[in-house]
Design an enzyme around this catalytic site. Structure first.
Site, short mmCIF file in Angstrom:
data_model
loop_
_atom_site.label_atom_id
_atom_site.label_comp_id
_atom_site.label_asym_id
_atom_site.label_seq_id
_atom_site.Cartn_x
_atom_site.Cartn_y
_atom_site.Cartn_z
N LYS A 145 1.75 -5.45 -5.05
CA LYS A 145 2.23 -4.18 -5.59
C LYS A 145 2.25 -3.12 -4.49
O LYS A 145 1.26 -2.94 -3.79
CB LYS A 145 1.30 -3.71 -6.72
N TYR A 181 43.03 -7.41 -13.41
CA TYR A 181 42.06 -8.08 -14.27
C TYR A 181 42.38 -7.81 -15.74
O TYR A 181 42.43 -8.72 -16.55
CB TYR A 181 40.65 -7.59 -13.94
N TYR A 233 15.26 -15.82 -10.87
CA TYR A 233 14.24 -16.20 -9.88
C TYR A 233 13.37 -17.37 -10.30
O TYR A 233 12.49 -17.78 -9.57
CB TYR A 233 13.34 -15.00 -9.57
N CYS A 284 10.68 31.69 -30.28
CA CYS A 284 10.97 31.53 -28.86
C CYS A 284 9.94 32.34 -28.07
O CYS A 284 9.74 33.52 -28.36
CB CYS A 284 12.38 32.01 -28.55
N CYS A 304 16.11 27.67 -29.14
CA CYS A 304 15.99 29.07 -29.52
C CYS A 304 17.38 29.51 -29.95
O CYS A 304 18.35 29.25 -29.25
CB CYS A 304 15.52 29.87 -28.30
N CYS A 327 12.07 35.50 -26.35
CA CYS A 327 12.71 36.59 -27.09
C CYS A 327 12.20 36.73 -28.52
O CYS A 327 12.56 37.67 -29.22
CB CYS A 327 14.22 36.41 -27.09
N CYS A 380 18.81 35.87 -25.81
CA CYS A 380 17.48 35.57 -25.25
C CYS A 380 17.58 35.70 -23.73
O CYS A 380 18.41 35.04 -23.10
CB CYS A 380 17.11 34.15 -25.66
N ARG A 384 10.90 -12.69 -23.24
CA ARG A 384 9.65 -13.36 -22.92
C ARG A 384 8.69 -13.34 -24.11
O ARG A 384 8.00 -14.31 -24.36
CB ARG A 384 9.01 -12.66 -21.72
N LYS A 407 10.02 -7.71 -6.55
CA LYS A 407 9.65 -7.82 -7.96
C LYS A 407 10.52 -6.81 -8.71
O LYS A 407 10.48 -5.62 -8.44
CB LYS A 407 8.19 -7.48 -8.15
N GLU A 440 43.31 -3.27 -12.71
CA GLU A 440 44.52 -3.37 -13.54
C GLU A 440 44.94 -4.82 -13.69
O GLU A 440 45.32 -5.26 -14.76
CB GLU A 440 45.69 -2.57 -12.93
N ASP A 455 11.74 -4.52 -11.73
CA ASP A 455 11.06 -3.84 -12.83
C ASP A 455 12.01 -3.79 -14.02
O ASP A 455 12.73 -2.82 -14.23
CB ASP A 455 10.67 -2.43 -12.38
N GLU A 461 10.33 -12.38 -2.41
CA GLU A 461 11.46 -11.61 -2.94
C GLU A 461 10.94 -10.35 -3.63
O GLU A 461 9.75 -10.26 -3.90
CB GLU A 461 12.24 -12.47 -3.95
S1 IVH Z 1 8.17 -15.01 -11.15
C1 IVH Z 1 4.92 -17.31 -12.81
N1 IVH Z 1 9.66 -13.36 -9.76
O1 IVH Z 1 7.11 -9.92 -13.35
C2 IVH Z 1 6.05 -16.64 -12.29
N2 IVH Z 1 8.67 -12.60 -11.78
O2 IVH Z 1 4.26 -9.69 -13.80
C3 IVH Z 1 6.45 -15.53 -13.13
N3 IVH Z 1 9.23 -10.29 -12.36
O3 IVH Z 1 7.04 -11.70 -16.38
C4 IVH Z 1 7.72 -14.94 -12.82
N4 IVH Z 1 10.54 -9.90 -10.64
O4 IVH Z 1 9.17 -10.40 -15.77
C5 IVH Z 1 8.90 -13.52 -10.86
N5 IVH Z 1 11.04 -11.98 -8.50
C6 IVH Z 1 10.28 -12.17 -9.57
C7 IVH Z 1 10.09 -11.15 -10.53
C8 IVH Z 1 9.25 -11.40 -11.62
C9 IVH Z 1 10.03 -9.40 -11.74
C10 IVH Z 1 8.48 -10.02 -13.61
C11 IVH Z 1 8.62 -11.07 -14.66
C12 IVH Z 1 7.22 -11.50 -15.02
C13 IVH Z 1 6.42 -10.35 -14.52
C14 IVH Z 1 5.03 -10.77 -14.20
#
Ligand code: IVH
Length: 676
Positions: A317, A40, A229, A411, A429, A414, A434, A140, A119, A38, A121, A117
């Protein structure tokens, strides 16, 4: 003509922008707000009013995050430094090989320093800041050229509009990932499913689809996050290491990955990877691995790039939650609203410790898009609690004997006609009687969030239906113990238990009842909103849609559906019958809204484990005191109520730092006495 801007107003505007940006950072980056919503809103409205009155808007004003008009197309943007991709490693051994390659290339016998760190998605984004201000955001694309999505990225609240707290370089390209939390992705897909819109396959597609929107108002409505990152081109400042850069980002108020560690030597890297894999279950976002980077920028430059991938980084991975199997059969399944979903029956396959034997194909469009046929070999994914789904068909395995599954005209249950609404992907349906829909409606009526009749699940509904004991949910309240005795699975005690459970369910809340009725588009949340605004069922009889749209957050689709339902004489007759069968409906939500400042106002509770009182009673009590109950633990949860044998929610709450209390403590807070 706007008025000339007096100095004190300029000062106030500057102060408000600074303050609001700070609170945005506290809320969206640190997840630790220091003022109420509020407060804010009050500051925001004051800023908006001054800006409009004096036509004085600072380039980092939070009001610039929203309201940009839709575009015709995205402009192309060339990245000063290409945005690279990553080489993958699928085992710890392959990570070791990466380390050996690095050492060999650098002719080093010493241990190398790495950052590690998760990755993310999501969708890779480059943010360009000029003289400290966000100048442009681009996707990108092919790595060299992307699209200008600045106005959409601006709507993401954790993206700083200005570099604060540190000296800003003349120009800097900061890279990161825009992503959507798993909860949010599931919620979005549920809404899309109800609205008959195509579903997103995963959080990554949902994030990408939300950013690549010509209309920024759609992006605003999606809850997106950012994790930074990487660095691209920079002018006016030098960084020596990745770690120095990450620490600088953190000070400059950028969101950084949930875990970033600096370690020396590959053994320690392995420890962090396994730590991230362990933590993965409690992350709110989807991660499919860890990224390992050589820390020293000088060494990075020496190592250089091999085609598209740098030699100084690798993505480890995690073992996938995917499996390969065959589709034995495709079976259409009819839901309570008549929507027909094709289901694939699979040769059982173990994925991540669970046997998967069926998977949703969502709808016919999706099936055609993926070109799925009976007999196909497919890759199936099972992620968290989500129903398994098919990622792709392995076409190389086709023998020519695979058969496409025809589009339905009737369907399968039925034989009624099936229709497809304009602009919808869902096939429905239209046969109101049904059996599949009827049984689904009864099952829904009795389910947990609805009338909560224990013991009346899918199997028993099917049994009673087939014996002609129930053909509508009203009939549940006409069941007698004698009807059940002699049926398979029923003896004296079990029959009595079910009849008791049915009796108990007669005392319910209006919100639960509304949800139980299975009105199209009315989920638990919409039911609650309705109950907050209408006291009794009778108040909705013959209601006009306009009256419902007046309620904040209620859309036209729901309004029309609710109005249709309560204008149908048959439905009203059903409600009257239920009343005559002894249904007693209270409305704590309406009461709660009437009373000001309730003890639990604004608080969200989640329950885990067995409580000393029935769960429904505790939930109803929380709601009646202004609190809100949810089944998922998230950052927004205020309290987790912990009973005996708590489930995984406890672990998640611990990880998120959510306060945990017992049922007795809750009763103390609310001033209610605990029952002995
Ligand atoms: S570093 C050369 N750090 O993964 C370094 N990428 O498979 C490239 N991604 O295009 C990026 N988390 O979209 C980096 N902690 C992370 C990431 C990361 C996700 C993605 C990024 C990149 C893709 C490559």
């Amino acid at each position: 003509m706007p008025e000339k801007v007096p100095e004190d107003i300029k000062k106030e505007i500057e102060r408000l922008v600074k303050e609001l940006n700070y609170h945005c950072y506290r809320y969206y980056v640190l997840d630790s707000p220091v003022i109420s919503d509020e407060e804010y809103d009050r500051l925001y409205l004051r800023l908006k009013e001054l800006e409009e009155r004096y036509n004085y808007i600072l380039p980092d004003s939070p009001t610039l995050r929203i309201g940009a008009p839709p575009l015709d197309k995205f402009e192309k943007v060339r990245h000063t430094e290409p945005m690279l991709s990553l080489d993958n490693a699928f085992s710890y051994d392959e990570v070791r090989e990466f380390d050996m390659r690095v050492k060999r290339f650098l002719r080093s016998v010493e241990d190398i320093e790495y950052t590690v760190e998760p990755k993310y998605d999501g969708l890779a984004i480059e943010l360009t800041y000029r003289n400290g201000l966000l100048y442009r955001a681009s996707t990108r694309g092919d790595g060299y050229e992307g699209e200008d999505v600045t106005q959409n990225i601006r709507t993401i609240k954790s993206v700083p509009l200005k570099i604060e707290e540190v000296e800003a370089p003349e120009e800097i390209d900061i890279r990161g990932e825009v992503y959507m939390d798993i909860d949010e992705f599931e919620k979005l897909n549920k809404e899309r499913e109800q609205g008959g819109e195509p579903l997103f396959a995963n959080p990554r597609n949902a994030a990408a689809g939300s950013v690549r929107q010509l209309d920024p108002s759609i992006t605003t409505a999606r809850k997106l996050h950012l994790a930074c990152y990487g660095i691209g081109a920079v002018r006016g400042k030098g960084f020596k290491t990745q770690w120095e850069f990450i620490k600088w980002l953190e000070r400059a108020r950028f969101p950084i990955p949930a875990v970033v560690k600096l370690v020396k030597g590959i053994d320690k890297v392995s420890n962090i990877i396994s730590e991230i894999e362990e933590k993965r279950r409690i992350f709110l976002f989807e991660t499919d691995g860890s990224v390992i980077k050589v820390n020293d920028f000088k060494l990075q430059r020496l190592l250089g790039v091999k085609t598209r991938e740098p030699r100084w980084a690798v993505a480890y991975k995690f073992p996938a939650h995917q499996g390969t199997t065959k589709i034995k059969e495709i079976m259409p399944s009819v839901g309570r609203t008549g929507v027909i979903t094709p289901i694939a029956l699979l040769e059982p396959v173990r994925i991540g410790g669970v046997t998967v034997s069926r998977s949703t194909l969502h709808n016919w469009d999706e099936m055609q898009r993926k070109d799925i046929k009976v007999g196909d070999t497919v890759v199936v994914e099972r992620a968290g609690e989500v129903i398994p789904h098919i990622i792709t068909v392995i076409k190389d395995k086709r023998t020519g004997k695979e058969k496409p599954f025809p589009i339905l005209e009737r369907c399968p249950v039925c034989g009624s006609r099936v229709v497809r609404g304009e602009g919808e992907v869902a096939v429905r349906c239209i046969g109101l009687n049904c059996p599949s829909q009827v049984q689904e409606r009864i099952r829904h009526f009795a389910s947990r969030g609805a009338m909560d009749i224990e013991g009346l699940g899918e199997k028993n509904v099917e049994l009673f239906y087939s014996k002609g004991l129930i053909s509508h949910f009203v009939d549940i309240y006409r069941l007698k113990k004698e009807d059940l005795l002699g049926l398979p699975r029923f003896a004296e005690k079990s029959a009595r238990n079910l009849i008791d459970a049915i009796g108990k369910s007669k005392k319910t809340t209006f919100a639960r009842f509304l949800y139980a009725l299975g009105i199209m588009h009315v989920g638990e949340y919409a039911a609650k909103l309705l109950a907050k605004n209408f006291e009794r069922p009778e108040d909705l009889y013959n209601v006009r849609p306009e009256r419902i749209i007046e309620i904040r957050q209620m859309g036209e689709k729901i309004a029309r559906s609710v109005s249709n339902f309560f204008n149908d004489p048959e439905n009203l007759k059903t409600l009257e019958t239920l009343k005559s069968l002894g249904l007693k409906i209270t409305n704590p939500d309406f009461e709660a809204k009437k009373r000001e400042k309730l003890p639990l106002e604004g608080l969200t509770f989640v329950i885990t484990g067995t409580l000393p009182r029935p769960r429904k009673e505790v939930e109803d009590m929380i709601e009646s005191l202004g609190g809100h109950t949810s089944s998922l633990v998230s950052k927004g949860t205020d309290y987790l109520i912990v009973g005996e044998d708590p489930g995984s929610k406890l672990r998640k709450a611990e990880a998120l730092g959510v306060k945990r209390i017992s049922c007795d403590e809750l009763l103390k807070i609310t001033g209610r006495r605990s029952r002995q």
